[in-house]
Design an enzyme around this catalytic site. Structure first.
Site, short mmCIF file in Angstrom:
data_model
loop_
_atom_site.label_atom_id
_atom_site.label_comp_id
_atom_site.label_asym_id
_atom_site.label_seq_id
_atom_site.Cartn_x
_atom_site.Cartn_y
_atom_site.Cartn_z
N ASP A 63 -40.19 49.57 48.98
CA ASP A 63 -39.97 50.95 49.42
C ASP A 63 -40.09 51.12 50.93
OD1 ASP A 63 -41.52 52.47 46.47
OD2 ASP A 63 -39.60 51.49 46.79
N ILE A 71 -36.51 42.66 45.24
CA ILE A 71 -36.87 43.48 44.08
C ILE A 71 -35.65 44.15 43.46
CG2 ILE A 71 -38.25 45.46 43.31
CD1 ILE A 71 -39.96 43.03 44.07
N ARG A 96 -32.10 49.00 37.08
CA ARG A 96 -33.42 49.53 36.70
C ARG A 96 -33.58 49.60 35.18
NH1 ARG A 96 -35.35 53.86 40.88
NH2 ARG A 96 -37.31 52.82 40.44
N ARG A 144 -36.66 59.14 36.99
CA ARG A 144 -37.01 57.91 36.26
C ARG A 144 -38.44 57.94 35.73
NH1 ARG A 144 -35.47 52.80 35.44
NH2 ARG A 144 -37.06 51.19 35.34
N LYS A 166 -46.52 60.15 45.70
CA LYS A 166 -45.50 60.59 44.73
C LYS A 166 -45.57 59.72 43.48
CE LYS A 166 -41.12 59.01 45.15
NZ LYS A 166 -40.51 58.39 43.96
N ASN A 167 -45.60 58.38 43.69
CA ASN A 167 -45.50 57.46 42.56
C ASN A 167 -46.79 57.34 41.77
OD1 ASN A 167 -42.85 57.15 43.15
ND2 ASN A 167 -43.08 55.18 44.19
N ARG A 212 -37.14 64.43 47.85
CA ARG A 212 -37.75 63.95 46.61
C ARG A 212 -39.09 63.28 46.90
NH1 ARG A 212 -34.54 59.76 43.61
NH2 ARG A 212 -36.43 59.90 42.37
N CYS A 239 -29.79 53.70 39.27
CA CYS A 239 -29.50 54.51 40.47
C CYS A 239 -28.81 53.59 41.48
CB CYS A 239 -30.76 55.12 41.02
SG CYS A 239 -31.99 53.88 41.37
C1 EPZ Z 1 -41.63 52.00 40.70
O1 EPZ Z 1 -40.38 51.98 40.04
C2 EPZ Z 1 -41.48 53.03 41.81
N1 EPZ Z 1 -41.16 54.33 41.21
C3 EPZ Z 1 -40.37 52.61 42.77
O2 EPZ Z 1 -40.35 53.56 43.84
C4 EPZ Z 1 -40.71 51.23 43.34
O3 EPZ Z 1 -39.66 50.80 44.17
C5 EPZ Z 1 -40.91 50.23 42.19
O4 EPZ Z 1 -41.94 50.73 41.29
C6 EPZ Z 1 -41.33 48.86 42.68
O5 EPZ Z 1 -42.51 48.96 43.43
C7 EPZ Z 1 -42.11 55.03 40.56
O6 EPZ Z 1 -43.25 54.61 40.44
C8 EPZ Z 1 -41.70 56.36 40.02
P1 EPZ Z 1 -40.18 48.35 38.38
P2 EPZ Z 1 -40.19 51.17 38.64
O7 EPZ Z 1 -40.03 48.59 36.93
O8 EPZ Z 1 -41.39 51.28 37.82
C9 EPZ Z 1 -36.99 45.02 37.45
C10 EPZ Z 1 -39.38 55.02 45.40
O9 EPZ Z 1 -38.58 54.91 46.34
N2 EPZ Z 1 -37.25 45.30 36.04
O10 EPZ Z 1 -41.40 47.67 38.90
O11 EPZ Z 1 -38.90 51.61 38.06
C11 EPZ Z 1 -36.18 46.16 38.06
O12 EPZ Z 1 -34.80 45.97 37.81
C12 EPZ Z 1 -39.14 54.33 44.09
O13 EPZ Z 1 -40.44 55.73 45.47
C13 EPZ Z 1 -36.68 44.46 35.08
O14 EPZ Z 1 -35.98 43.49 35.42
O15 EPZ Z 1 -40.02 49.70 39.21
C14 EPZ Z 1 -36.49 46.08 39.53
O16 EPZ Z 1 -35.62 45.15 40.09
C15 EPZ Z 1 -37.87 53.49 44.10
N3 EPZ Z 1 -36.88 44.73 33.77
C16 EPZ Z 1 -37.92 45.53 39.54
O17 EPZ Z 1 -38.20 45.02 38.23
C17 EPZ Z 1 -37.63 45.80 33.35
O18 EPZ Z 1 -37.78 46.00 32.13
C18 EPZ Z 1 -38.95 46.58 39.87
O19 EPZ Z 1 -38.88 47.55 38.85
C19 EPZ Z 1 -38.21 46.65 34.33
C20 EPZ Z 1 -38.00 46.39 35.67
#
Ligand code: EPZ
Length: 434
Positions: free
Chosen positions: A321, A343, A133, A104, A34-35, A413, A128
């Site tokens: 995840d 995370i 996020r 997202r 998916k991702n 989803r 969410c």
């Molecule tokens: C991706 O989300 C995945 N979604 C998420 O999967 C997954 O949990 C996540 O990566 C971490 O592996 C998709 O790819 C669509 P991040 P993403 O930006 O890109 C912090 C699922 O269940 N952060 O790496 O949104 C943030 O708050 C979903 O399939 C900042 O602090 O994840 C979070 O705590 C859920 N500042 C952490 O990093 C920023 O500017 C990870 O976020 C951006 C992020």
């Protein structure tokens, strides 16, 4: 009157009825990731020619992304797991608020729209249940590439100044290895003038899959999958010579391996790229499972499940995840397991639902201490997010009695036909339709 309205409310809320104490066997088929598929679809916006993907999973998030891309003028054709995305004539650079809010990954299209058109107006993705996020890193990266970015009324407006409307390569260091920020910046940089480096880049396999597809489309990228990615901008991308295969979903594969472990079933899961799950496979071995790994997939043979500790980390650490599914497994392990969620700030909501099934869990901040019990007992439970819902299905497979799991809109989803896949290997579950 209240009784009637309560009953009508339940009927409106489809549930999975899961008969517990299941013994599974056979082969569980894993769909495309998916991702990865979601971000590959946004990358098609960069290309003036049709791009074909295969191994695309059948998920509501994918359908949502198709709808969003169509509002931008992309013509999308689906045939089973194949998808052709034709972004040759884009008609808008503003995906609609409501649609982006619920998906997202569609925010990442700000990178490909900016790279292709020189401007983009994309609503902020909703936070969410699992956390705020933010998209601070995404915006910081686009500004480093020379974009003018403002955030007003919940919408991020980005534009490239100057007549050529072309971004300029830059050296970028991320504050945190954000998956989405790395992917957004990568897509914006492939058509920029000059060289871009992304340090402290996310190393997830989905980032690597995106880079591999962009290279197949003519981009010049090296280092993806590691902490330093280098991109030399090119003038234009072209279509891929044959359908680009989405990598197998490592999180779905991990979910199925954990389902085998909690039901003490020997099961084969395929296809799986073992390197995409090495930290999870190590924890499954540590807790007493034998794993036979070959190029196609993994056969798991659970032993006596012992408690192990996990701490979620960016790749290659243990993936957040799979924290909820793994916690479900630890509820019936021998001993005490300490599970730390590093995370997201709010990703322990499944604890209350597991406690409803008799799990013995204590939460201290973002850490859960899980005392293994002999067996869970079936109960009506709700999945609060995509992966928490998967955890409840896993718990229901092993519990004594019949568990009803609500919150299926989350499950659908991210899991492609989960009940038919589990039924095919002996699980007894059915969806009671609204
Ligand atoms: C991706 O989300 C995945 N979604 C998420 O999967 C997954 O949990 C996540 O990566 C971490 O592996 C998709 O790819 C669509 P991040 P993403 O930006 O890109 C912090 C699922 O269940 N952060 O790496 O949104 C943030 O708050 C979903 O399939 C900042 O602090 O994840 C979070 O705590 C859920 N500042 C952490 O990093 C920023 O500017 C990870 O976020 C951006 C992020």
């Amino acid at each position: 009157m209240a009784a009637v309205s309560t009953v009508s409310q339940d009927i409106l809320n489809p549930q999975l009825q899961i008969e517990g104490s299941a013994r599974l066997n056979g082969v569980l088929q894993v769909s495309g990731a998916k991702n990865s598929a979601l971000v590959l679809m946004t990358a098609a916006l960069l290309c003036p020619e049709p791009v074909e993907l295969c191994n695309v999973p059948n998920l509501t998030d994918i359908a949502g992304m198709v709808e969003i891309l169509q509002t931008l003028g992309v013509r999308v054709q689906r045939d089973g797991d194949r998808m052709v995305l034709d972004a040759s004539t884009l008609t808008s650079h503003e995906p609609p608020y409501q649609l982006v809010n619920s998906l997202r990954a569609s925010f990442f299209s700000i990178g490909s729209l900016l790279g292709r058109l020189g401007h983009a107006k994309v609503p902020l993705p909703g936070g969410c249940r699992i956390g705020a996020r933010p998209v601070v890193e995404h915006i910081r990266g686009l500004k480093s590439l020379g974009a003018h970015v403002t955030v007003e009324h919940g919408v991020v407006s980005a534009s490239v100044p100057g007549t050529k409307k072309r971004l300029k390569g830059a050296s970028i260091v991320l504050d945190c290895p954000s998956v989405g920020a790395t992917e957004t910046i990568l897509m914006a940089a492939v058509l920029a003038e000059g060289t871009t480096t992304i340090e402290n880049a996310a190393q997830e396999p989905e980032v690597q899959d995106l880079a591999n597809m962009l290279v197949a489309m003519g981009a010049d990228i090296s280092g993806a999958g590691g902490p330093l990615i280098t991109i030399h901008g090119v003038d234009q991308l072209h279509s891929v010579s044959s359908a680009y295969p989405v990598i197998p979903d490592r999180i779905e594969a991990g979910t199925f391996l954990i389902a085998a472990a909690i039901t003490r079933s020997s099961l084969r899961v395929e296809p799986v790229v073992a390197d995409h799950l090495s930290s999870v496979l190590q924890k499954l071995r540590d807790c007493g499972c034998k794993l036979d790994i070959d190029d196609l997939g993994i056969t798991i043979t659970p032993g006596d499940i012992q408690a192990v500790d996990i701490t979620t980390q960016p790749f290659p650490g243990f993936p957040t995840d799979l924290q909820a599914p793994f916690m479900a497994l630890m509820t019936t392990a021998k001993g005490t397991s300490v599970i730390s969620e590093k995370i997201y700030e709010n990703r322990l909501q499944h604890v209350a639902e597991l406690q409803r099934m008799g799990a013995s869990i204590r939460v201290e901040g973002s850490t859960a201490i899980v005392e293994g019990v002999v067996q869970l007992s079936a109960a009506p439970v709700t999945g609060s997010d995509l992966r928490a819902s998967a955890a409840m299905v896993i718990a229901g497979l092993a519990a004594h009695g019949t568990t009803s799991v609500s919150g299926l809109k989350h499950l659908d989803r991210g899991y492609d036909r989960i009940e038919s896949k589990l039924t095919a290997v002996g699980a007894r579950l059915e969806r009671n339709l609204a």
